[in-house]
Motif scaffolding. Sequence first.
Motif, PDB file in Angstrom:
ATOM      1  N   LEU A 174     -24.764 -57.406   7.499  1.00 39.37           N
ATOM      2  CA  LEU A 174     -25.335 -56.086   7.260  1.00 39.37           C
ATOM      3  C   LEU A 174     -26.854 -56.166   7.395  1.00 39.37           C
ATOM      4  CD1 LEU A 174     -24.787 -53.120   6.246  1.00 39.37           C
ATOM      5  CD2 LEU A 174     -25.327 -54.000   3.950  1.00 39.37           C
ATOM      6  N   ALA A 175     -27.426 -55.220   8.092  1.00 41.05           N
ATOM      7  CA  ALA A 175     -28.893 -55.152   8.172  1.00 41.05           C
ATOM      8  C   ALA A 175     -29.456 -54.879   6.780  1.00 41.05           C
ATOM      9  CB  ALA A 175     -29.316 -54.057   9.141  1.00 41.05           C
ATOM     10  N   LEU A 176     -30.480 -55.614   6.405  1.00 38.56           N
ATOM     11  CA  LEU A 176     -31.048 -55.498   5.066  1.00 38.56           C
ATOM     12  C   LEU A 176     -31.493 -54.070   4.748  1.00 38.56           C
ATOM     13  CD1 LEU A 176     -31.837 -57.032   2.488  1.00 38.56           C
ATOM     14  CD2 LEU A 176     -34.016 -57.610   3.588  1.00 38.56           C
ATOM     15  N   ASP A 177     -32.006 -53.350   5.731  1.00 36.66           N
ATOM     16  CA  ASP A 177     -32.456 -51.983   5.513  1.00 36.66           C
ATOM     17  C   ASP A 177     -31.316 -51.033   5.145  1.00 36.66           C
ATOM     18  OD1 ASP A 177     -35.099 -52.576   5.963  1.00 36.66           O
ATOM     19  OD2 ASP A 177     -35.083 -51.968   8.075  1.00 36.66           O
ATOM     20  N   GLN A 178     -30.083 -51.428   5.404  1.00 38.33           N
ATOM     21  CA  GLN A 178     -28.926 -50.576   5.111  1.00 38.33           C
ATOM     22  C   GLN A 178     -28.276 -50.898   3.760  1.00 38.33           C
ATOM     23  OE1 GLN A 178     -26.170 -50.811   8.411  1.00 38.33           O
ATOM     24  NE2 GLN A 178     -27.792 -50.570   9.925  1.00 38.33           N
ATOM     25  N   LEU A 179     -28.730 -51.953   3.116  1.00 40.04           N
ATOM     26  CA  LEU A 179     -28.052 -52.418   1.913  1.00 40.04           C
ATOM     27  C   LEU A 179     -28.189 -51.449   0.747  1.00 40.04           C
ATOM     28  CD1 LEU A 179     -26.433 -54.563   0.402  1.00 40.04           C
ATOM     29  CD2 LEU A 179     -28.596 -55.761  -0.065  1.00 40.04           C
ATOM     30  N   GLU A 180     -29.385 -50.942   0.487  1.00 42.90           N
ATOM     31  CA  GLU A 180     -29.572 -50.092  -0.688  1.00 42.90           C
ATOM     32  C   GLU A 180     -28.723 -48.826  -0.611  1.00 42.90           C
ATOM     33  OE1 GLU A 180     -33.037 -48.185  -3.568  1.00 42.90           O
ATOM     34  OE2 GLU A 180     -33.615 -49.312  -1.772  1.00 42.90           O
ATOM     35  N   GLU A 181     -28.697 -48.181   0.534  1.00 43.37           N
ATOM     36  CA  GLU A 181     -27.877 -46.972   0.679  1.00 43.37           C
ATOM     37  C   GLU A 181     -26.414 -47.278   0.400  1.00 43.37           C
ATOM     38  OE1 GLU A 181     -26.718 -43.562   4.025  1.00 43.37           O
ATOM     39  OE2 GLU A 181     -28.086 -45.202   4.540  1.00 43.37           O
ATOM     40  N   LEU A 182     -25.934 -48.420   0.883  1.00 42.16           N
ATOM     41  CA  LEU A 182     -24.548 -48.817   0.616  1.00 42.16           C
ATOM     42  C   LEU A 182     -24.321 -49.044  -0.867  1.00 42.16           C
ATOM     43  CD1 LEU A 182     -21.721 -49.727   1.493  1.00 42.16           C
ATOM     44  CD2 LEU A 182     -22.681 -52.023   1.852  1.00 42.16           C
ATOM     45  N   LEU A 183     -25.244 -49.727  -1.537  1.00 37.64           N
ATOM     46  CA  LEU A 183     -25.083 -50.001  -2.964  1.00 37.64           C
ATOM     47  C   LEU A 183     -25.051 -48.714  -3.786  1.00 37.64           C
ATOM     48  CD1 LEU A 183     -27.423 -53.113  -3.399  1.00 37.64           C
ATOM     49  CD2 LEU A 183     -24.925 -53.087  -3.269  1.00 37.64           C
ATOM     50  N   VAL A 184     -25.852 -47.741  -3.405  1.00 40.57           N
ATOM     51  CA  VAL A 184     -25.830 -46.452  -4.107  1.00 40.57           C
ATOM     52  C   VAL A 184     -24.442 -45.825  -4.003  1.00 40.57           C
ATOM     53  CG1 VAL A 184     -26.706 -44.083  -4.061  1.00 40.57           C
ATOM     54  CG2 VAL A 184     -28.299 -46.003  -3.877  1.00 40.57           C
ATOM     55  N   LYS A 185     -23.871 -45.833  -2.817  1.00 39.76           N
ATOM     56  CA  LYS A 185     -22.532 -45.282  -2.624  1.00 39.76           C
ATOM     57  C   LYS A 185     -21.496 -46.053  -3.447  1.00 39.76           C
ATOM     58  CE  LYS A 185     -23.385 -43.632   2.100  1.00 39.76           C
ATOM     59  NZ  LYS A 185     -23.019 -43.808   3.539  1.00 39.76           N
ATOM     60  N   LEU A 186     -21.634 -47.356  -3.497  1.00 43.06           N
ATOM     61  CA  LEU A 186     -20.661 -48.180  -4.211  1.00 43.06           C
ATOM     62  C   LEU A 186     -20.743 -47.988  -5.718  1.00 43.06           C
ATOM     63  CD1 LEU A 186     -20.949 -51.445  -2.091  1.00 43.06           C
ATOM     64  CD2 LEU A 186     -19.122 -49.742  -2.020  1.00 43.06           C
ATOM     65  N   THR A 187     -21.942 -47.738  -6.243  1.00 44.07           N
ATOM     66  CA  THR A 187     -22.055 -47.464  -7.677  1.00 44.07           C
ATOM     67  C   THR A 187     -21.335 -46.170  -8.028  1.00 44.07           C
ATOM     68  OG1 THR A 187     -24.188 -46.340  -7.421  1.00 44.07           O
ATOM     69  CG2 THR A 187     -24.249 -48.708  -7.901  1.00 44.07           C
ATOM     70  N   ARG A 188     -21.329 -45.214  -7.118  1.00 44.64           N
ATOM     71  CA  ARG A 188     -20.610 -43.959  -7.363  1.00 44.64           C
ATOM     72  C   ARG A 188     -19.098 -44.200  -7.351  1.00 44.64           C
ATOM     73  NH1 ARG A 188     -24.320 -40.676  -3.013  1.00 44.64           N
ATOM     74  NH2 ARG A 188     -26.189 -40.451  -4.323  1.00 44.64           N
ATOM     75  N   VAL A 189     -18.644 -45.044  -6.431  1.00 44.17           N
ATOM     76  CA  VAL A 189     -17.207 -45.382  -6.415  1.00 44.17           C
ATOM     77  C   VAL A 189     -16.825 -46.094  -7.699  1.00 44.17           C
ATOM     78  CG1 VAL A 189     -15.400 -46.702  -5.236  1.00 44.17           C
ATOM     79  CG2 VAL A 189     -17.152 -45.535  -3.888  1.00 44.17           C
ATOM     80  N   ARG A 190     -17.666 -47.014  -8.128  1.00 44.28           N
ATOM     81  CA  ARG A 190     -17.397 -47.756  -9.365  1.00 44.28           C
ATOM     82  C   ARG A 190     -17.285 -46.800 -10.550  1.00 44.28           C
ATOM     83  NH1 ARG A 190     -15.697 -52.791 -11.317  1.00 44.28           N
ATOM     84  NH2 ARG A 190     -16.809 -53.277 -13.234  1.00 44.28           N
ATOM     85  N   GLU A 191     -18.204 -45.860 -10.634  1.00 41.73           N
ATOM     86  CA  GLU A 191     -18.189 -44.900 -11.731  1.00 41.73           C
ATOM     87  C   GLU A 191     -16.931 -44.042 -11.682  1.00 41.73           C
ATOM     88  OE1 GLU A 191     -19.188 -43.082 -15.154  1.00 41.73           O
ATOM     89  OE2 GLU A 191     -20.212 -44.820 -14.269  1.00 41.73           O
ATOM     90  N   ALA A 192     -16.500 -43.681 -10.489  1.00 45.40           N
ATOM     91  CA  ALA A 192     -15.334 -42.810 -10.343  1.00 45.40           C
ATOM     92  C   ALA A 192     -14.041 -43.490 -10.777  1.00 45.40           C
ATOM     93  CB  ALA A 192     -15.205 -42.340  -8.906  1.00 45.40           C
ATOM     94  N   VAL A 193     -13.953 -44.797 -10.586  1.00 44.35           N
ATOM     95  CA  VAL A 193     -12.688 -45.487 -10.894  1.00 44.35           C
ATOM     96  C   VAL A 193     -12.677 -46.105 -12.291  1.00 44.35           C
ATOM     97  CG1 VAL A 193     -12.242 -45.979  -8.472  1.00 44.35           C
ATOM     98  CG2 VAL A 193     -13.440 -47.684  -9.859  1.00 44.35           C
ATOM     99  N   ARG A 194     -13.801 -46.078 -12.990  1.00 42.28           N
ATOM    100  CA  ARG A 194     -13.852 -46.686 -14.334  1.00 42.28           C
ATOM    101  C   ARG A 194     -13.101 -45.805 -15.326  1.00 42.28           C
ATOM    102  NH1 ARG A 194     -19.633 -48.013 -16.314  1.00 42.28           N
ATOM    103  NH2 ARG A 194     -18.440 -48.674 -18.117  1.00 42.28           N
TER     104      ARG A 194
END
Length: 274
Positions: free
Chosen positions: A254-274
């Motif tokens: 993964l290009a480093l510049d794309q990592l933060e946007e992906l992590l933001v999306k993943l935190t939302r998925v994590r919150e949704a399934v908790r």
Amino acid sequence: MIEALANALPHFRNTNSGQFFLMAGPCVIEGEDMALRIAERIQHMTDKLQIPFIFKGSYRKANRSRLDSYTGIGDEKALRILQKVSQQIGVPTVTDIHEAAEAAMAAAYVDVLQIPAFLCRQTDLLVAAAQTGKVVNVKKGQFLSGESMQFAVDKIKQSGNEHVILTDRGNSFGYSDLVVDFRNLPAMRAFGVPVVMDVTHSLQRPNQSSGVTGGQPALIETIAKAAIAVGADGLFIETHPTPATAKSDGANMLALDQLEELLVKLTRVREAVR
């Protein structure tokens, strides 16, 4: 399960955030400046999102298709860089080991010893890693089911080490592809250890006729979201400022510049399934 790692890992921050944890960094240590810059950028992202972070970098790449493939800058030099990342950036570090004799050497510099997937059944290697007292991350072999990783866990725990992580990186699908069977994550989590999805390696296309592994980085977000949705405790993502120029595994990074946007999306998925 993440909280249990905090007792064994220095600098393991944000463990009470309820987030997944992240193992991320370049495939191989290419130099000090590169490693420090990547670690600092990821730390900034993960601190902001309260994601516990372990910096990843191989000090040597032993499993290469061709003799002329890049393997590293020298073992001790790369290990000292990993140690400097930990000391200067303030994050724990993980690196691969390949033979039992390497366990004690690497353990002097890093916080987590990683067992490559092809070597996950090597008893001497698992025992040597366990006996260092470090956290041991075992990657599930591409040829194994999640249930069969019980024996790797047993070898480490019976050697006196309770700090085990299991990581899935896909299963062989024909000669030149991998497929992710998400049933493996809950199967391995049933052993009472943290379970990680290696997102980028699971998208490799190995055994290409060129001798250079291919990949499908466009699917990184898909695999990462699915892993969080089914209960992965952590994610493993190789990242580089310019994957096209990376010395190893650039095709699936993964290009480093794309990592933060992906992590933001993943935190939302994590919150949704908790």
